[in-house]
Motif scaffolding. Sequence first.
Motif, PDB file in Angstrom:
ATOM      1  N   GLY A  85     -94.694  51.677 -34.748  1.00  0.00           N
ATOM      2  CA  GLY A  85     -96.090  51.909 -35.079  1.00  0.00           C
ATOM      3  C   GLY A  85     -96.353  51.574 -36.539  1.00  0.00           C
ATOM      4  N   MET A  86     -97.584  51.737 -36.960  1.00  0.00           N
ATOM      5  CA  MET A  86     -97.983  51.384 -38.329  1.00  0.00           C
ATOM      6  C   MET A  86     -97.237  52.201 -39.380  1.00  0.00           C
ATOM      7  N   LEU A  87     -96.912  53.446 -39.086  1.00  0.00           N
ATOM      8  CA  LEU A  87     -96.210  54.261 -40.076  1.00  0.00           C
ATOM      9  C   LEU A  87     -94.777  53.779 -40.270  1.00  0.00           C
ATOM     10  N   THR A  88     -94.114  53.392 -39.195  1.00  0.00           N
ATOM     11  CA  THR A  88     -92.754  52.865 -39.309  1.00  0.00           C
ATOM     12  C   THR A  88     -92.773  51.523 -40.025  1.00  0.00           C
ATOM     13  N   ILE A  89     -93.757  50.702 -39.746  1.00  0.00           N
ATOM     14  CA  ILE A  89     -93.879  49.414 -40.438  1.00  0.00           C
ATOM     15  C   ILE A  89     -94.130  49.653 -41.923  1.00  0.00           C
ATOM     16  N   ASN A  90     -94.933  50.657 -42.246  1.00  0.00           N
ATOM     17  CA  ASN A  90     -95.150  51.017 -43.652  1.00  0.00           C
ATOM     18  C   ASN A  90     -93.839  51.417 -44.312  1.00  0.00           C
ATOM     19  N   ALA A  91     -93.048  52.225 -43.620  1.00  0.00           N
ATOM     20  CA  ALA A  91     -91.773  52.672 -44.183  1.00  0.00           C
ATOM     21  C   ALA A  91     -90.824  51.494 -44.376  1.00  0.00           C
ATOM     22  N   LEU A  92     -90.751  50.595 -43.411  1.00  0.00           N
ATOM     23  CA  LEU A  92     -89.891  49.418 -43.549  1.00  0.00           C
ATOM     24  C   LEU A  92     -90.351  48.541 -44.702  1.00  0.00           C
ATOM     25  N   ILE A 101     -99.587  50.499 -47.566  1.00  0.00           N
ATOM     26  CA  ILE A 101    -100.211  51.729 -48.080  1.00  0.00           C
ATOM     27  C   ILE A 101     -99.148  52.718 -48.561  1.00  0.00           C
ATOM     28  N   LEU A 102     -98.109  52.950 -47.782  1.00  0.00           N
ATOM     29  CA  LEU A 102     -97.054  53.882 -48.187  1.00  0.00           C
ATOM     30  C   LEU A 102     -96.317  53.361 -49.418  1.00  0.00           C
ATOM     31  N   ARG A 103     -96.056  52.070 -49.467  1.00  0.00           N
ATOM     32  CA  ARG A 103     -95.387  51.483 -50.636  1.00  0.00           C
ATOM     33  C   ARG A 103     -96.207  51.708 -51.906  1.00  0.00           C
ATOM     34  N   GLU A 104     -97.520  51.573 -51.777  1.00  0.00           N
ATOM     35  CA  GLU A 104     -98.399  51.787 -52.927  1.00  0.00           C
ATOM     36  C   GLU A 104     -98.229  53.207 -53.476  1.00  0.00           C
ATOM     37  N   TYR A 105     -98.149  54.191 -52.592  1.00  0.00           N
ATOM     38  CA  TYR A 105     -97.933  55.566 -53.044  1.00  0.00           C
ATOM     39  C   TYR A 105     -96.539  55.738 -53.641  1.00  0.00           C
ATOM     40  N   LEU A 106     -95.528  55.267 -52.936  1.00  0.00           N
ATOM     41  CA  LEU A 106     -94.150  55.455 -53.412  1.00  0.00           C
ATOM     42  C   LEU A 106     -93.929  54.806 -54.772  1.00  0.00           C
ATOM     43  N   ASN A 107     -94.612  53.720 -55.053  1.00  0.00           N
ATOM     44  CA  ASN A 107     -94.480  53.084 -56.363  1.00  0.00           C
ATOM     45  C   ASN A 107     -94.956  53.988 -57.499  1.00  0.00           C
ATOM     46  N   THR A 108     -95.825  54.957 -57.195  1.00  0.00           N
ATOM     47  CA  THR A 108     -96.302  55.878 -58.238  1.00  0.00           C
ATOM     48  C   THR A 108     -95.293  56.979 -58.541  1.00  0.00           C
ATOM     49  N   VAL A 109     -94.358  57.251 -57.623  1.00  0.00           N
ATOM     50  CA  VAL A 109     -93.385  58.338 -57.820  1.00  0.00           C
ATOM     51  C   VAL A 109     -91.942  57.842 -57.868  1.00  0.00           C
ATOM     52  N   ARG A 110     -91.725  56.581 -57.629  1.00  0.00           N
ATOM     53  CA  ARG A 110     -90.378  56.007 -57.510  1.00  0.00           C
ATOM     54  C   ARG A 110     -89.490  56.311 -58.715  1.00  0.00           C
ATOM     55  N   ASP A 111     -90.029  56.266 -59.923  1.00  0.00           N
ATOM     56  CA  ASP A 111     -89.223  56.470 -61.131  1.00  0.00           C
ATOM     57  C   ASP A 111     -88.712  57.900 -61.281  1.00  0.00           C
ATOM     58  N   GLN A 112     -89.250  58.839 -60.517  1.00  0.00           N
ATOM     59  CA  GLN A 112     -88.846  60.243 -60.617  1.00  0.00           C
ATOM     60  C   GLN A 112     -87.628  60.572 -59.753  1.00  0.00           C
TER      61      GLN A 112
END
Length: 127
Positions: free
Chosen positions: A88-95, A64-75
């Motif tokens: 936890g799930m948030l750390t796994i998302n970040a990894l 889920i976090l990767r999906e968001y970051l892909n929308t802003v990554r080029d900036q």
Amino acid sequence: MGYQHPDQLDETLATVLGKIIEDKPLLPSEGIFHQEEGVDLLPANIDLAAMEVTLVDIMSRETILREYLNTVRDQYDVILLDCCPSLGMLTINALSAADQPHSHNQRHPYHNGGYENHLFAGNRGAA
């Protein structure tokens, strides 16, 4: 660069992740605060703890976090993700979202087990 009342923010990491989960459209750079210091910030507050519980039941929850970051990554040249020292799930998302995960932990005999778990999860998430 701090906020006196973080619980009163309209847009946080939790609201952005919630929109992705609910498949609602996101505006470009939604939730990102541009600071005078030249550092952009996507703040979090106590709502992020509730989001962690929500992620447990979501399909593809680790991306889920990767999906968001892909929308802003080029900036951005660099995106830093600061996580709590847990798996936890948030750390796994970040990894999962990280191109180059780094773990900076205090090395203490009691921390060795957790540190090894982070390394193992990071290697699995990068695959």
